[in-house]
Design an enzyme around this catalytic site. Structure first.
Site, PDB file in Angstrom:
ATOM      1  N   HIS A   1     -11.614   9.411   6.398  1.00 33.51           N
ATOM      2  CA  HIS A   1     -11.348   7.984   6.596  1.00 33.51           C
ATOM      3  C   HIS A   1     -10.864   7.641   8.004  1.00 33.51           C
ATOM      4  CE1 HIS A   1     -10.266   3.942   5.380  1.00 33.51           C
ATOM      5  NE2 HIS A   1      -8.991   4.142   5.696  1.00 33.51           N
TER       6      HIS A   1
ATOM      7  N   GLU B   1       0.844  -1.195   0.000  1.00 30.56           N
ATOM      8  CA  GLU B   1       0.000   0.000   0.000  1.00 30.56           C
ATOM      9  C   GLU B   1       0.879   1.244   0.000  1.00 30.56           C
ATOM     10  OE1 GLU B   1      -3.055  -0.145   3.033  1.00 30.56           O
ATOM     11  OE2 GLU B   1      -3.512  -2.203   2.536  1.00 30.56           O
TER      12      GLU B   1
ATOM     13  N   ARG C   1      -0.870   8.809   1.353  1.00 28.14           N
ATOM     14  CA  ARG C   1      -2.278   9.147   1.173  1.00 28.14           C
ATOM     15  C   ARG C   1      -2.588  10.642   1.139  1.00 28.14           C
ATOM     16  NH1 ARG C   1      -5.596   4.953   4.800  1.00 28.14           N
ATOM     17  NH2 ARG C   1      -4.789   3.335   3.418  1.00 28.14           N
TER      18      ARG C   1
ATOM     19  N   ARG D   1      -1.220   8.911   9.114  1.00 29.38           N
ATOM     20  CA  ARG D   1      -1.054   7.482   9.376  1.00 29.38           C
ATOM     21  C   ARG D   1      -0.600   6.731   8.129  1.00 29.38           C
ATOM     22  NH1 ARG D   1      -4.694   2.867   8.726  1.00 29.38           N
ATOM     23  NH2 ARG D   1      -6.071   4.357   7.718  1.00 29.38           N
TER      24      ARG D   1
ATOM     25  N   HIS E   1      -9.192   9.301   2.716  1.00 36.51           N
ATOM     26  CA  HIS E   1      -8.754   8.210   1.832  1.00 36.51           C
ATOM     27  C   HIS E   1      -8.971   8.675   0.398  1.00 36.51           C
ATOM     28  CE1 HIS E   1      -8.181   4.339  -0.010  1.00 36.51           C
ATOM     29  NE2 HIS E   1      -7.866   3.815   1.167  1.00 36.51           N
TER      30      HIS E   1
HETATM   31  P1  FAD Z   1     -13.994   0.283  15.531  1.00 36.80           P
HETATM   32  O1  FAD Z   1     -13.579  -0.932  14.854  1.00 36.80           O
HETATM   33  O2  FAD Z   1     -14.483   1.401  14.782  1.00 36.80           O
HETATM   34  O3  FAD Z   1     -14.988  -0.105  16.693  1.00 36.80           O
HETATM   35  C1  FAD Z   1     -15.659   0.887  17.427  1.00 36.80           C
HETATM   36  C2  FAD Z   1     -16.729   0.231  18.252  1.00 36.80           C
HETATM   37  O4  FAD Z   1     -17.209   1.141  19.215  1.00 36.80           O
HETATM   38  C3  FAD Z   1     -17.943  -0.208  17.466  1.00 36.80           C
HETATM   39  O5  FAD Z   1     -18.328  -1.477  17.952  1.00 36.80           O
HETATM   40  C4  FAD Z   1     -19.010   0.820  17.825  1.00 36.80           C
HETATM   41  O6  FAD Z   1     -20.316   0.343  17.749  1.00 36.80           O
HETATM   42  C5  FAD Z   1     -18.624   1.112  19.244  1.00 36.80           C
HETATM   43  N1  FAD Z   1     -19.073   2.408  19.754  1.00 36.80           N
HETATM   44  C6  FAD Z   1     -18.780   3.642  19.283  1.00 36.80           C
HETATM   45  N2  FAD Z   1     -19.361   4.571  20.066  1.00 36.80           N
HETATM   46  C7  FAD Z   1     -20.022   3.902  21.035  1.00 36.80           C
HETATM   47  C8  FAD Z   1     -20.829   4.301  22.141  1.00 36.80           C
HETATM   48  N3  FAD Z   1     -21.096   5.580  22.409  1.00 36.80           N
HETATM   49  N4  FAD Z   1     -21.355   3.350  22.929  1.00 36.80           N
HETATM   50  C9  FAD Z   1     -21.125   2.038  22.683  1.00 36.80           C
HETATM   51  N5  FAD Z   1     -20.378   1.604  21.661  1.00 36.80           N
HETATM   52  C10 FAD Z   1     -19.834   2.535  20.854  1.00 36.80           C
HETATM   53  N6  FAD Z   1      -6.978   0.131   8.978  1.00 36.80           N
HETATM   54  C11 FAD Z   1      -5.969  -0.717   8.720  1.00 36.80           C
HETATM   55  O7  FAD Z   1      -5.010  -0.804   9.492  1.00 36.80           O
HETATM   56  N7  FAD Z   1      -6.020  -1.504   7.613  1.00 36.80           N
HETATM   57  C12 FAD Z   1      -7.051  -1.469   6.740  1.00 36.80           C
HETATM   58  O8  FAD Z   1      -7.071  -2.198   5.776  1.00 36.80           O
HETATM   59  C13 FAD Z   1      -8.108  -0.567   6.982  1.00 36.80           C
HETATM   60  N8  FAD Z   1      -9.142  -0.464   6.124  1.00 36.80           N
HETATM   61  C14 FAD Z   1     -10.193   0.344   6.447  1.00 36.80           C
HETATM   62  C15 FAD Z   1     -11.296   0.377   5.610  1.00 36.80           C
HETATM   63  C16 FAD Z   1     -12.406   1.127   5.953  1.00 36.80           C
HETATM   64  C17 FAD Z   1     -13.592   1.172   5.046  1.00 36.80           C
HETATM   65  C18 FAD Z   1     -12.408   1.878   7.156  1.00 36.80           C
HETATM   66  C19 FAD Z   1     -13.595   2.691   7.543  1.00 36.80           C
HETATM   67  C20 FAD Z   1     -11.287   1.864   7.971  1.00 36.80           C
HETATM   68  C21 FAD Z   1     -10.180   1.106   7.635  1.00 36.80           C
HETATM   69  N9  FAD Z   1      -9.057   1.063   8.446  1.00 36.80           N
HETATM   70  C22 FAD Z   1      -8.040   0.213   8.160  1.00 36.80           C
HETATM   71  C23 FAD Z   1      -9.054   1.728   9.729  1.00 36.80           C
HETATM   72  C24 FAD Z   1      -9.380   0.677  10.802  1.00 36.80           C
HETATM   73  O9  FAD Z   1     -10.376  -0.184  10.316  1.00 36.80           O
HETATM   74  C25 FAD Z   1      -9.858   1.301  12.085  1.00 36.80           C
HETATM   75  O10 FAD Z   1      -8.995   2.330  12.478  1.00 36.80           O
HETATM   76  C26 FAD Z   1      -9.903   0.257  13.189  1.00 36.80           C
HETATM   77  O11 FAD Z   1     -10.663  -0.827  12.772  1.00 36.80           O
HETATM   78  C27 FAD Z   1     -10.480   0.863  14.443  1.00 36.80           C
HETATM   79  O12 FAD Z   1     -10.696  -0.169  15.358  1.00 36.80           O
HETATM   80  P2  FAD Z   1     -11.309   0.192  16.755  1.00 36.80           P
HETATM   81  O13 FAD Z   1     -11.489  -1.090  17.472  1.00 36.80           O
HETATM   82  O14 FAD Z   1     -10.514   1.264  17.387  1.00 36.80           O
HETATM   83  O15 FAD Z   1     -12.724   0.849  16.420  1.00 36.80           O
HETATM   84  C1  SIN Z   2      -7.350   0.432   2.387  1.00 38.35           C
HETATM   85  O1  SIN Z   2      -7.573  -0.755   2.217  1.00 38.35           O
HETATM   86  O2  SIN Z   2      -7.071   1.224   1.483  1.00 38.35           O
HETATM   87  C2  SIN Z   2      -7.435   0.990   3.772  1.00 38.35           C
HETATM   88  C3  SIN Z   2      -6.175   0.760   4.457  1.00 38.35           C
HETATM   89  C4  SIN Z   2      -6.067   1.634   5.661  1.00 38.35           C
HETATM   90  O3  SIN Z   2      -6.885   2.517   5.886  1.00 38.35           O
HETATM   91  O4  SIN Z   2      -5.103   1.449   6.393  1.00 38.35           O
END
Ligand code: FAD
Ligand code: SIN
Length: 531
Positions: free
Chosen positions: A348, A118, A287, A383, A241
């Site tokens: 993103h 990437e 990015r 990032r 993104h």
């Molecule tokens: P999340 O996975 O967002 O989980 C948050 C949780 O908190 C959810 O369950 C939600 O319901 C809960 N929540 C929120 N507010 C409340 C509340 N008030 N009360 C109760 N529950 C609540 N990163 C990478 O490293 N590689 C990738 O390939 C990548 N691809 C991505 C693709 C997309 C489309 C997106 C959107 C992001 C991507 N990212 C990627 C970023 C990465 O997915 C996120 O940064 C990471 O998953 C965040 O994980 P987390 O556990 O911190 O939060």
């Molecule tokens: C992607 O698959 O382009 C998302 C990767 C990331 O947000 O780290």
């Protein structure tokens, strides 16, 4: 009141990984806004960056991360997270995560992990499950959670506010005692108490009109922590993104950077490869650079999108490597094996967040934050792709390890039940819906990829007005999840704008036409805000 040993707010990679680590040592409640899989994690496509190949090294991963972070990463944090990555990834595999594999060339059919590439990475180092890595992570973690009797998962439970000793009027260090929670099904607000509360609530993409994030991403954790008195850092660094699908019927569908990693090329609507003049890495530049180049291309040409073309690769390869993107685009009438994909940048990732160490500890005793909600110093001003799943995994492990050594005693404070006063049912939901739209649109128009002071100031004034109105609503009416989220996106919008106004330079993701250069004196300086 429900009493637990550990409260985990969020069921993405951060919350679930932490819960699994502490569950053998006490009772865990996972509270989550919607159904348990719904999270940013669930939509991750590209994968997890981690050094697993002989051609790669920790040093190179550290260097790439620091370079993307544009002088604002904490190098010690970067080193630790990069170095601890492989063992945490291994644990994930042992829990049941299935990464894509490929046949080792010139061997007897043996398999090895397939590594994607990437933007900003000097080596192939992205472990992935085709283009649905996040879905596979959630599957594996939730499967493990279901086998753990000490964990209770509360779906459709929205955390409203943290309960702290200071808010209750106790003197002494501020301590988190638990959280008030709205049960969306019954409409009741309950109290969950524990000596340890983990914010794992993810990011805030929904603050912007166009985002790759699902609806849960309303910055609740940052807003709650801010209201509770924690420090919030670097909120100006919102990552856009470069390639979100442009289609009137597509809501937030990402076209993974891995598509460019496998040879996809960005083109203008008239077929010009405009990245050639923007960066030596062309379509695979970091990015922030790609998003700005697309923004500039769209503004100059007046086009509503640019094109991402991978149709020169074989159809077999595309369908095998990107089955989800292929099928989803086909559903919108775009055959990516034959034609380019219309794409636009979209909000993103939140690089800033609640200030923590690598072990998740915030400034409030008993309150921890891990994942996208936290600002550890890994990402700096931008990032590096696929470093966020890595950070969440490593920091969840470290937070659990640190807490288990300390094993905090249960607090001895009396927690009053939630006071709803003389609130009555909202009869003007149209106002809530209108304010939601207004914030998201003004953030997109005034606080987007390219900023100016004038636009930021304009945004600040409007957000202040909206906040006044929201406060009235908040105190007058029974809370609903829409109203709670509105209050939170307004707070996060305020924090992004204030941080952007405080940074008198362009650096990483914060590009301001009034200060187009980086100021060397500000290298290593974070923007930290308190209530
Ligand atoms: P999340 O996975 O967002 O989980 C948050 C949780 O908190 C959810 O369950 C939600 O319901 C809960 N929540 C929120 N507010 C409340 C509340 N008030 N009360 C109760 N529950 C609540 N990163 C990478 O490293 N590689 C990738 O390939 C990548 N691809 C991505 C693709 C997309 C489309 C997106 C959107 C992001 C991507 N990212 C990627 C970023 C990465 O997915 C996120 O940064 C990471 O998953 C965040 O994980 P987390 O556990 O911190 O939060
Ligand atoms: C992607 O698959 O382009 C998302 C990767 C990331 O947000 O780290």
């Amino acid at each position: 009141m429900k009493q637990f040993d550990y409260l985990v707010l969020g069921s993405g990679i951060a919350g679930l990984s932490f819960a699994l680590k502490v569950a053998p040592h006490g009772r865990v409640a996972i509270l989550t806004k919607k159904n348990r899989a719904e999270s940013n994690t669930n939509y991750a496509q590209g994968g997890i960056a981690s050094v697993t190949s002989k051609e790669d090294s920790f040093e190179l991963h550290v260097r790439d991360t620091l370079e993307a972070g544009a002088g604002l990463c904490d190098e010690q944090v970067v080193r630790r997270i990069v170095e601890e990555g492989p063992s945490c990834v291994q644990e994930l595999i042992e829990l049941g995560m299935k990464f894509s594999e490929r046949q080792i060339p010139d061997s007897s059919g043996a398999q090895e992990l397939d590594l994607g590439r990437e933007g900003g990475h000097s080596k192939r180092r992205i472990l992935h499950a085709k283009d649905v890595t996040g879905r596979e992570i959630e599957r594996a973690l939730l499967h493990a959670v279901a086998r753990q009797p000490n964990i209770s998962v509360f779906e459709n439970h929205v955390a409203i506010d943290l309960i702290t000793s200071q808010k209750l009027g106790y003197v002494g260090p501020n301590r988190c005692l638990g959280v008030y929670v709205l049960d969306k099904i019954s409409g009741r607000v309950g109290t969950f108490a524990a000596p340890v509360t983990l914010l794992a609530t993810g990011g805030c993409g929904k603050v912007y009109l166009y985002t790759t994030n699902p609806d849960i991403a309303t910055g609740d954790g940052v807003a709650m922590a801010y209201r509770a008195g924690a420090s919030i850092a670097n909120m100006e660094f919102v990552q856009f993104h470069p390639t979100c699908l442009y289609h009137p019927k597509a809501k937030s569908f990402l076209i993974s950077e891995a598509v460019r990693g496998e040879g996809g090329v960005l083109k203008s609507v008239d077929g010009r490869e405009f990245m050639d003049s923007s960066h030596p890495l062309k379509s695979l530049a970091p990015r922030d650079i790609v998003a700005r180049a697309i923004d500039s291309e769209m503004k100059q040409s007046g086009a509503e999108y640019v094109l991402l073309d991978i149709s020169h690769k074989s159809a077999r390869f595309i369908i095998e490597r990107f089955p989800n993107i292929y099928q989803s685009c086909l559903g919108f009438g775009i055959d990516i094996t034959k034609e380019p994909i219309p794409v636009v940048p979209a909000a993103h990732y939140q690089c800033g967040g609640v200030v923590t160490g690598m072990d998740g500890q915030t400034q409030i005793e008993g309150l921890y934050a891990v994942g996208e909600v936290a600002c550890t110093g890994l990402h700096g001003a931008n990032r590096l792709a696929s470093n966020s799943l890595l950070e969440a995994l490593v920091c969840a492990h470290r937070a659990a390890a640190g807490i288990l050594v300390e094993s905090p005693a249960p607090p001895v404070f009396r927690i009053p039940p939630w006071q709803s006063g003389d609130a009555h049912n909202p009869d003007e939901m149209v106002v809530v819906a209108h304010n939601w739209d207004e914030i998201r649109r003004l953030m997109w128009d005034y606080v987007g990829i390219v900023r100016t002071n004038k636009r930021l100031q304009r945004a600040q004034k409007r957000i202040a007005n909206l906040q006044e109105e929201i406060q009235e609503y908040y105190w007058d009416f029974i809370v609903t999840s829409d109203l709670l989220e509105l209050r939170n996106i307004a707070t996060v919008a305020e924090l992004i704008v204030r941080s952007a106004l405080e940074r008198h330079e362009s650096r990483g993701l914060n590009y301001n036409l009034d200060f187009p250069q980086s100021d060397p004196e500000l290298t290593g300086c974070n923007t930290v805000l308190h209530k």
